[in-house]
Design a protein around this motif. Structure first.
Motif, PDB file in Angstrom:
ATOM      1  N   GLN A  78      -0.557  -1.498  -4.679  1.00 44.61           N
ATOM      2  CA  GLN A  78       0.172  -1.985  -5.856  1.00 44.61           C
ATOM      3  C   GLN A  78       0.338  -3.487  -5.650  1.00 44.61           C
ATOM      4  OE1 GLN A  78       4.058  -0.147  -6.778  1.00 44.61           O
ATOM      5  NE2 GLN A  78       4.940  -2.022  -5.959  1.00 44.61           N
ATOM      6  N   TRP A 129      -3.656   3.742  -1.719  1.00 38.16           N
ATOM      7  CA  TRP A 129      -3.643   2.938  -2.936  1.00 38.16           C
ATOM      8  C   TRP A 129      -2.912   1.633  -2.659  1.00 38.16           C
ATOM      9  CZ3 TRP A 129      -4.533   4.257  -8.401  1.00 38.16           C
ATOM     10  CH2 TRP A 129      -5.303   5.420  -8.554  1.00 38.16           C
ATOM     11  N   LYS A 188      -1.362   8.232  -2.304  1.00 39.45           N
ATOM     12  CA  LYS A 188      -1.317   9.006  -3.545  1.00 39.45           C
ATOM     13  C   LYS A 188      -2.430  10.051  -3.478  1.00 39.45           C
ATOM     14  CE  LYS A 188      -1.943   8.465  -8.541  1.00 39.45           C
ATOM     15  NZ  LYS A 188      -2.236   7.507  -9.614  1.00 39.45           N
ATOM     16  N   THR A 211       0.857  -1.194   0.000  1.00 35.09           N
ATOM     17  CA  THR A 211       0.000   0.000   0.000  1.00 35.09           C
ATOM     18  C   THR A 211       0.892   1.242   0.000  1.00 35.09           C
ATOM     19  OG1 THR A 211      -0.146  -0.033   2.410  1.00 35.09           O
ATOM     20  CG2 THR A 211      -1.917  -1.129   1.192  1.00 35.09           C
ATOM     21  N   TYR A 212       0.335   2.325  -0.530  1.00 35.62           N
ATOM     22  CA  TYR A 212       1.041   3.599  -0.554  1.00 35.62           C
ATOM     23  C   TYR A 212       0.017   4.722  -0.631  1.00 35.62           C
ATOM     24  CZ  TYR A 212       0.273   3.399  -5.646  1.00 35.62           C
ATOM     25  OH  TYR A 212      -0.286   3.323  -6.896  1.00 35.62           O
ATOM     26  N   CYS A 272      -0.175  -3.903 -11.038  1.00 33.35           N
ATOM     27  CA  CYS A 272      -1.464  -3.207 -11.066  1.00 33.35           C
ATOM     28  C   CYS A 272      -1.490  -2.207  -9.925  1.00 33.35           C
ATOM     29  CB  CYS A 272      -2.619  -4.198 -10.888  1.00 33.35           C
ATOM     30  SG  CYS A 272      -2.917  -5.246 -12.299  1.00 33.35           S
ATOM     31  N   HIS A 273      -2.195  -1.112 -10.145  1.00 37.97           N
ATOM     32  CA  HIS A 273      -2.372  -0.083  -9.125  1.00 37.97           C
ATOM     33  C   HIS A 273      -3.859   0.227  -9.045  1.00 37.97           C
ATOM     34  CE1 HIS A 273       1.953   0.946  -8.910  1.00 37.97           C
ATOM     35  NE2 HIS A 273       1.937   0.517 -10.167  1.00 37.97           N
TER      36      HIS A 273
END
Length: 170
Positions: A67, A65, A60, A57-58, A81-82
């Motif tokens: 990945q 989000w 944005k 997770t990250y 995929c994101h």
């Protein structure tokens, strides 16, 4: 003469015809670039789960989000995929043990129809199918699952007979 005996039964108006699908079908998740994935349609499962590895997770633009690497389809190695994280909650796995899962919302295409569904990201390496479609994904979409038949919406070139682990070794 009894007039009610000669009346034809009233037909209910429906928005879409009922589509019959098998317990195995080919589905597409176009938002993720996943075309023609062999899926198990499981009305005993509540949620849909997609095989995902390297899940991170990250943040944005102030939103969470995720990945991940989706399952390999055929011989093509998938890219990352994101997607925005839609939810995070516990789901009971196949053994009945609650495990935390990340959910994304994406488009499902099956039987010539498409709509948004919630998908949990899971390690399905040991499973035959890279995606399992649960009943919450197909509910209210005029689909009938014929549990004795497979691939009614499209005939596959080669149905899955191996686990993802075996497929990824090649």
């Amino acid at each position: 003469m009894d007039k009610s005996a000669t009346k034809a039964p009233r037909k209910r108006k429906t928005r879409a015809e009922l589509a019959v699908i098998g317990w195995r079908e080919t589905v597409t998740l176009p938002d993720l670039g996943l075309i023609e994935i062999h899926a198990k349609i499981d009305t005993g499962a509540l949620t849909t789960a997609l095989h995902a590895s390297h899940v991170k997770t990250y943040e944005k633009d102030g939103a969470l989000w995720v990945q991940f690497r989706p399952p390999r389809i055929g011989r093509k190695k998938p890219g990352l995929c994101h997607a925005p994280v839609h939810d995070q909650r516990e789901v009971r796995n196949t053994s009945g043990v609650p495990v935390p899962r990340i959910f994304i919302r994406t488009t499902l295409q099956i039987a010539g129809r498409s709509w948004l569904i919630d998908v949990s990201l899971a390690d399905r390496t040991q499973m035959t199918f890279p995606i399992i479609i649960g009943r919450s994904a197909i509910r209210r979409h005029r689909l009938l699952v014929d549990c004795g038949r497979s691939y009614l919406t499209r005939h596959p070139d080669e149905p899955p007979t191996e686990t993802l682990r075996e497929r990824n070794r090649s």
